[in-house]
Design an enzyme around this catalytic site. Sequence first.
Site, PDB file in Angstrom:
ATOM      1  N   ASP A   9       0.862  -1.178   0.000  1.00 19.41           N
ATOM      2  CA  ASP A   9       0.000   0.000   0.000  1.00 19.41           C
ATOM      3  C   ASP A   9       0.906   1.238   0.000  1.00 19.41           C
ATOM      4  O   ASP A   9       2.114   1.142   0.276  1.00 19.41           O
ATOM      5  CB  ASP A   9      -0.875  -0.040   1.258  1.00 19.41           C
ATOM      6  CG  ASP A   9      -1.779   1.160   1.396  1.00 19.41           C
ATOM      7  OD1 ASP A   9      -2.359   1.594   0.382  1.00 19.41           O
ATOM      8  OD2 ASP A   9      -1.893   1.681   2.520  1.00 19.41           O
ATOM      9  N   ASP A 229      -1.848  -0.847   6.075  1.00 26.39           N
ATOM     10  CA  ASP A 229      -2.114  -0.224   7.378  1.00 26.39           C
ATOM     11  C   ASP A 229      -3.589  -0.122   7.720  1.00 26.39           C
ATOM     12  O   ASP A 229      -3.938   0.257   8.835  1.00 26.39           O
ATOM     13  CB  ASP A 229      -1.506   1.187   7.428  1.00 26.39           C
ATOM     14  CG  ASP A 229      -2.312   2.200   6.623  1.00 26.39           C
ATOM     15  OD1 ASP A 229      -2.687   1.888   5.470  1.00 26.39           O
ATOM     16  OD2 ASP A 229      -2.576   3.298   7.141  1.00 26.39           O
TER      17      ASP A 229
END
Length: 293
Positions: A9, A229
């Site tokens: 990400d 996250d």
Amino acid sequence: MKRIVVFTDLDGTLLDFHSYSYQKALPAVSLLKEKDIPLVICSSKTKKEIEFYRKKLENHHPFISENGGGIFIPKDYFESDIQPCNPPAPPQGWIKRRPEGFSEDDEYLVIRLGARYSDLRKTIKELRKEGFNVKGFGDMTVQEIAEAANLNIYEAEIAKERDFDEPFVLTEGTDMHGLYESIRAKGFNMTRGRFYHVLGESDKGKAVSILIDLYKQNWGDVTTIALGDSQNDIPMLEKVDYPVLVKKIDGSYDSAVSIPGLIRADGIGPEGWNATVFLLLKKLQGAAPGNKL
């Protein structure tokens, strides 16, 4: 030894949440380059936003945009000319024909998994008619997006150029269960990263699975790592051998992310990213199988 592929990400993971800096992750990024290990960006960001960071990072690997809505594979990246069928069913579902949703432009072979953006915009408008105070990127000016996401004007402009996924903001006190149910009733899904997002049946996990299958097809079996996250990273983390969750800016982990074998990085964003990539590469070079650090 199996070759390694790393998926990541961007916001709050490889990039610092506030400044979008990747400086603290550069040592591990450099090590991946040195070892010729692909770093595949898998983000809610648009194609142009990801290209912006790929250029800065000198990254030439495939990438996944808008929460799994689109897969972009540089032409001639894979030696094999085998292409995915529709729907993909790894590993048997790859045959020599171009499927629906598969196209190419001057630079990439493109696999479209996401919904049509026009349909997502229609959904946002319908939600407002139902009384939900939601505002999508398509409703916001470039300046408003820049302020909401802490971007400069150019970055806000390319964040607004969407194809598969619509980020939105809402007012405090919104009936989240009702909002989710209304979105699902319209045939779409909702997820959350830096912003809430409405999207189709695509997700990061489906896109990652397709790319893993292509790597296996070209290299044989591979070992996979993914770092994220937030909630929208769960589908991606579930598809890899070593799922990694980095800390958020306040030092906490996203409580929505709880999957088997999850590795919790000892560090916030790119700092935790950097440390965990180093640890995993050290472990995987001659280490026994397993996913516990």
